[in-house]
Design a protein around this motif. Sequence first.
Motif, mmCIF file in Angstrom:
data_model
loop_
_atom_site.group_PDB
_atom_site.id
_atom_site.type_symbol
_atom_site.label_atom_id
_atom_site.label_comp_id
_atom_site.label_asym_id
_atom_site.label_seq_id
_atom_site.Cartn_x
_atom_site.Cartn_y
_atom_site.Cartn_z
ATOM 1 N N GLU A 317 64.178 87.407 8.065
ATOM 2 C CA GLU A 317 63.622 87.762 9.621
ATOM 3 C C GLU A 317 63.818 86.602 10.595
ATOM 4 N N LEU A 318 63.848 85.436 10.041
ATOM 5 C CA LEU A 318 64.134 84.326 10.880
ATOM 6 C C LEU A 318 65.600 84.121 11.221
ATOM 7 N N GLU A 319 66.513 84.385 10.546
ATOM 8 C CA GLU A 319 67.915 84.544 10.584
ATOM 9 C C GLU A 319 68.165 85.668 11.878
ATOM 10 N N ALA A 320 67.468 86.588 11.536
ATOM 11 C CA ALA A 320 67.849 88.010 12.408
ATOM 12 C C ALA A 320 67.331 87.568 13.812
ATOM 13 N N ALA A 321 66.006 86.877 14.011
ATOM 14 C CA ALA A 321 65.833 86.161 15.461
ATOM 15 C C ALA A 321 66.789 85.342 15.984
ATOM 16 N N TYR A 322 67.227 84.392 15.251
ATOM 17 C CA TYR A 322 68.167 83.432 15.537
ATOM 18 C C TYR A 322 69.378 83.174 14.786
ATOM 19 N N PRO A 323 70.159 84.225 14.898
ATOM 20 C CA PRO A 323 71.549 84.121 14.186
ATOM 21 C C PRO A 323 72.379 83.090 14.110
ATOM 22 N N GLU A 324 72.289 82.467 15.258
ATOM 23 C CA GLU A 324 73.070 81.203 15.388
ATOM 24 C C GLU A 324 72.644 79.937 15.167
ATOM 25 N N ARG A 325 71.316 80.045 14.700
ATOM 26 C CA ARG A 325 70.745 78.415 14.552
ATOM 27 C C ARG A 325 69.747 78.667 13.589
ATOM 28 N N PHE A 326 69.906 79.326 12.451
ATOM 29 C CA PHE A 326 68.942 79.265 11.336
ATOM 30 C C PHE A 326 69.952 79.974 10.171
ATOM 31 N N ARG A 327 69.715 79.243 8.969
ATOM 32 C CA ARG A 327 70.221 79.516 7.888
ATOM 33 C C ARG A 327 69.532 79.398 6.587
ATOM 34 N N SER A 328 69.435 79.915 5.356
ATOM 35 C CA SER A 328 68.569 79.549 4.140
ATOM 36 C C SER A 328 69.544 79.619 3.218
ATOM 37 N N PHE A 329 69.079 78.642 2.104
ATOM 38 C CA PHE A 329 69.479 78.259 0.869
ATOM 39 C C PHE A 329 68.724 78.604 -0.201
ATOM 40 N N ILE A 330 68.900 79.584 -0.804
ATOM 41 C CA ILE A 330 67.721 80.059 -2.041
ATOM 42 C C ILE A 330 68.254 80.162 -3.179
ATOM 43 N N ALA A 331 67.991 79.147 -4.280
ATOM 44 C CA ALA A 331 68.448 79.362 -5.424
ATOM 45 C C ALA A 331 67.626 79.960 -6.647
ATOM 46 N N ASN A 332 68.304 80.535 -7.657
ATOM 47 C CA ASN A 332 67.523 81.222 -8.505
ATOM 48 C C ASN A 332 66.478 80.163 -9.404
ATOM 49 N N GLY A 333 65.639 80.615 -10.000
ATOM 50 C CA GLY A 333 64.571 79.698 -10.901
ATOM 51 C C GLY A 333 63.124 79.366 -10.125
#
Length: 371
Positions: A317-333
């Motif tokens: 949802e955050l990336e959809a709202a600000y696609p040029e200025r937000f990214r996430s890094f989600i690891a397993n575990g």
Amino acid sequence: MFVRRPLFLALAVLTLAACSDSDNTLTNDPPPPPEPEPEPAPFAELYEQGVDRYLGLYTPMTSETEGDVVNHAFGAGDGPRCLTGGEYTMATRDQGSAELMIFLEGGGACWSDLCSATETAAPGIPPFGILNPGTPGNPVASWNTAYLPYCDGSIFSGDIDIDLDDDGMTDRYQRGLKNLSAALDVVANSFPSPERILLTGNSAGGFGTDYALPLVRKLFPDTPIELVNDSGVGISRPGLIDQFVEEWNAAAFIPASCDDCIGEDGHLTDYHKWQLGEDDNLRLGFMSTRQDTVIADVFVGIGGEAFEAALIPEMEELEAAYPERFRSFIANGNSHTFIQAQFDLAVQGTSVKEWIGLMLDGSADWVSLID
């Protein structure tokens, strides 16, 4: 009288002509347009609420050099303090760089339901991960560094002294806002003109980046800020953040105009949207494991599966709202924190340090990654 009258009439005609030329109502010229209203400064509402009230008030009692680090200690009194009254210290390392990393340390939290938090601020800068200039491939190895320990249990937001047993003596000094403000004043004095800032932290320090942001922006109004939040991404449960805000006297950080900044589900997703909307010279990178046990089980108490079920759509949802200025890094575990403890951990072939490096390089390859 007769010879003076033509001179008098000539002066009158000139006066009328001058008035006519200076009065737009006697010509066809339109009035000048009104001056445009200046754009409000980012986070102006928070400044009006007093979030910056301690900036400029406290200076270190001592600043002592040890190797390439300067340790700044604030002593006792009504200013910065740790949870049980100990001295607050922070550290800087000047490498002659035009770029600056501000790092907020983690260490638990303390409120009426659970008090499990670091109570001391050790001098120095830990030589781990992103904080170690000798770490191979560290993208900020040459940057100037400001290291802010965490020792008051309020994720850098509190402004309250608590007497637990009503004996008239303070038992908990939750002075996170004073600690944060005083430390950032040192940062601004030590590094007054950085070309770029990486504002980052892990665990409680990850949460703390949210609160540090408006103060950093106040001190560095025109500097691009890259914010990396490691394992404090704002997934919570209904009522918990509201409880923190009330118990820690931290309401100045929450804009009164933003009714949904703390969601009914307890998440801070709309708060992060508000921050991005306030400041277009800001980019956010959020990091978490799918089921971070320290956050999900110990402090939020919703369990790993519920945490994961909320985490992924909230980041999307955050990336959809600000696609040029937000990214996430989600690891397993379910492990906790990356930038000191797991700097080489990879998601889809890209390590933590590489992902941060792509962000800082402005690369098109800086994308959201999920295991």
